[in-house]
Design a protein around this motif. Sequence first.
Motif, mmCIF file in Angstrom:
data_model
loop_
_atom_site.group_PDB
_atom_site.id
_atom_site.type_symbol
_atom_site.label_atom_id
_atom_site.label_comp_id
_atom_site.label_asym_id
_atom_site.label_seq_id
_atom_site.Cartn_x
_atom_site.Cartn_y
_atom_site.Cartn_z
ATOM 1 N N SER A 186 163.117 95.133 81.795
ATOM 2 C CA SER A 186 164.182 95.824 82.523
ATOM 3 C C SER A 186 164.866 96.777 81.562
ATOM 4 O O SER A 186 164.841 96.576 80.335
ATOM 5 N N GLN A 187 165.445 97.822 82.102
ATOM 6 C CA GLN A 187 166.067 98.817 81.234
ATOM 7 C C GLN A 187 167.327 99.377 81.861
ATOM 8 O O GLN A 187 167.544 99.287 83.066
ATOM 9 N N ALA A 188 168.157 99.941 81.003
ATOM 10 C CA ALA A 188 169.327 100.711 81.424
ATOM 11 C C ALA A 188 169.300 102.028 80.677
ATOM 12 O O ALA A 188 168.883 102.086 79.519
ATOM 13 N N PHE A 189 169.711 103.089 81.329
ATOM 14 C CA PHE A 189 169.840 104.386 80.659
ATOM 15 C C PHE A 189 171.251 104.909 80.866
ATOM 16 O O PHE A 189 171.910 104.599 81.866
ATOM 17 N N GLY A 198 170.423 101.613 86.037
ATOM 18 C CA GLY A 198 169.110 100.995 85.915
ATOM 19 C C GLY A 198 169.164 99.529 86.244
ATOM 20 O O GLY A 198 170.194 98.980 86.651
ATOM 21 N N GLY A 199 168.044 98.841 86.029
ATOM 22 C CA GLY A 199 167.931 97.445 86.409
ATOM 23 C C GLY A 199 168.621 96.479 85.474
ATOM 24 O O GLY A 199 168.843 95.312 85.826
ATOM 25 N N LEU A 200 168.978 96.927 84.282
ATOM 26 C CA LEU A 200 169.659 96.069 83.305
ATOM 27 C C LEU A 200 171.143 96.412 83.315
ATOM 28 O O LEU A 200 171.550 97.472 82.847
ATOM 29 N N SER A 201 171.965 95.529 83.850
ATOM 30 C CA SER A 201 173.401 95.827 83.991
ATOM 31 C C SER A 201 174.271 94.974 83.081
ATOM 32 O O SER A 201 175.464 95.249 82.930
ATOM 33 N N THR A 202 173.688 93.912 82.490
ATOM 34 C CA THR A 202 174.466 93.029 81.630
ATOM 35 C C THR A 202 173.719 92.790 80.319
ATOM 36 O O THR A 202 172.488 92.877 80.255
ATOM 37 N N LYS A 207 170.616 86.722 73.950
ATOM 38 C CA LYS A 207 169.412 87.520 74.154
ATOM 39 C C LYS A 207 169.332 88.655 73.129
ATOM 40 O O LYS A 207 170.347 89.131 72.630
ATOM 41 N N GLY A 208 168.108 89.053 72.826
ATOM 42 C CA GLY A 208 167.886 90.220 71.980
ATOM 43 C C GLY A 208 167.535 91.424 72.840
ATOM 44 O O GLY A 208 166.967 91.267 73.940
ATOM 45 N N TYR A 209 167.834 92.621 72.348
ATOM 46 C CA TYR A 209 167.597 93.861 73.094
ATOM 47 C C TYR A 209 167.074 94.948 72.160
ATOM 48 O O TYR A 209 167.428 94.988 70.974
ATOM 49 N N PHE A 210 166.255 95.827 72.712
ATOM 50 C CA PHE A 210 165.903 97.056 72.010
ATOM 51 C C PHE A 210 166.822 98.171 72.503
ATOM 52 O O PHE A 210 166.913 98.407 73.712
ATOM 53 N N ILE A 211 167.503 98.814 71.586
ATOM 54 C CA ILE A 211 168.234 100.037 71.898
ATOM 55 C C ILE A 211 167.392 101.200 71.391
ATOM 56 O O ILE A 211 167.112 101.307 70.191
ATOM 57 N N ALA A 212 166.950 102.061 72.326
ATOM 58 C CA ALA A 212 166.112 103.207 71.992
ATOM 59 C C ALA A 212 166.998 104.446 71.868
ATOM 60 O O ALA A 212 167.628 104.868 72.843
ATOM 61 N N ARG A 213 167.057 104.989 70.674
ATOM 62 C CA ARG A 213 167.861 106.181 70.384
ATOM 63 C C ARG A 213 166.959 107.409 70.396
ATOM 64 O O ARG A 213 165.915 107.444 69.731
#
Length: 323
Positions: A186-189, A198-202, A207-213
């Motif tokens: 799932s991702q948020a932009f 996007g589908g990721l709201s929280t 949890k771990g996350y990738f932040i894409a810069r």
Amino acid sequence: NVATGLKALLVTVNSQTSNLNYDWGALDPVTFTVTNPTIISGVGIVRTADAVGSSVALNFTVAPAGRGVNIYAKDGGWSGDSTTWTKVVDNQVITSYADTANTVGNGTARFYKIIAAENSLQDSDLNAEVLGKFDLNILEGSNFVSLPLVQTTAAINTVIGNQLAGGAVSASDKVYYFDSASANWSQAFLNASGVWQGGLSTVDADKGYFIARQAGQGTRQVTIVGSVNFATTEAIGLTQGSNMIGTIYSQSVTLSGSGLSSVLTSGSAAVADKVYHFDNATQNWTQAYLSATGFSGPLTNLEPGKGYWVTDQLGPDTWNYTK
């Protein structure tokens, strides 16, 4: 009837107990002056804005009203040793404090403790209601992160806010999470108005996350605020396969002491369960695998602010994450 002489009296007022010494004379009246203790509650911390250089603000309630407070701060890594903390507010009658020295996006971490002005900071004060500010170093590319502070809300628009680059889906910074139970990403932009969609709201601390810069945006220090987690154990659910997990705590935790070995499968490096972290600065993965004698490999600690893959070939399991 009380005999004359020095007596020890036990006095209880509003559940507060004190021992008083009184030189009792046969005809002396007895007068007590009782001062209620200062109670500090409702402590919280926010970014006053998301722009670099904005202040971080503490908010709290003081009772009785009109009492002064002391605020202590600790820069850098967490410490429960009160002698390493510095007083930044001395006996001020306030219910909020804006830190204009340690600001949003300046790349530093700072912890805060608010106490009554009549007291000095003790180690025992540093086991509850400690606030924190932590910056995640977000480089261009993929950054594997987690939240080292407890949030009052998991909403991504509050936790991260408008601290990254927004725009069209193809041109904006993004946050990704892999759900191993459903085997879906799932991702948020961040849109052009600075709102996450996007589908990721929280985003959650376990949890771990990738932040894409995006390329060309440069490095950004993303400021996370919240409270320190003082629980000695946190239950984290692991499913069969690869799990993106967060560090939860504001301090480094050794893999050997984390309790993770009790739920993973040991063996050789080729077949054992593993823990991985991707370092965007070096573009390298580091890992540890669970051998018959414990974790082996260059990855030895779970560090605040970092995200990790944990493989669990025989899951689901509940990992009682211990610090």
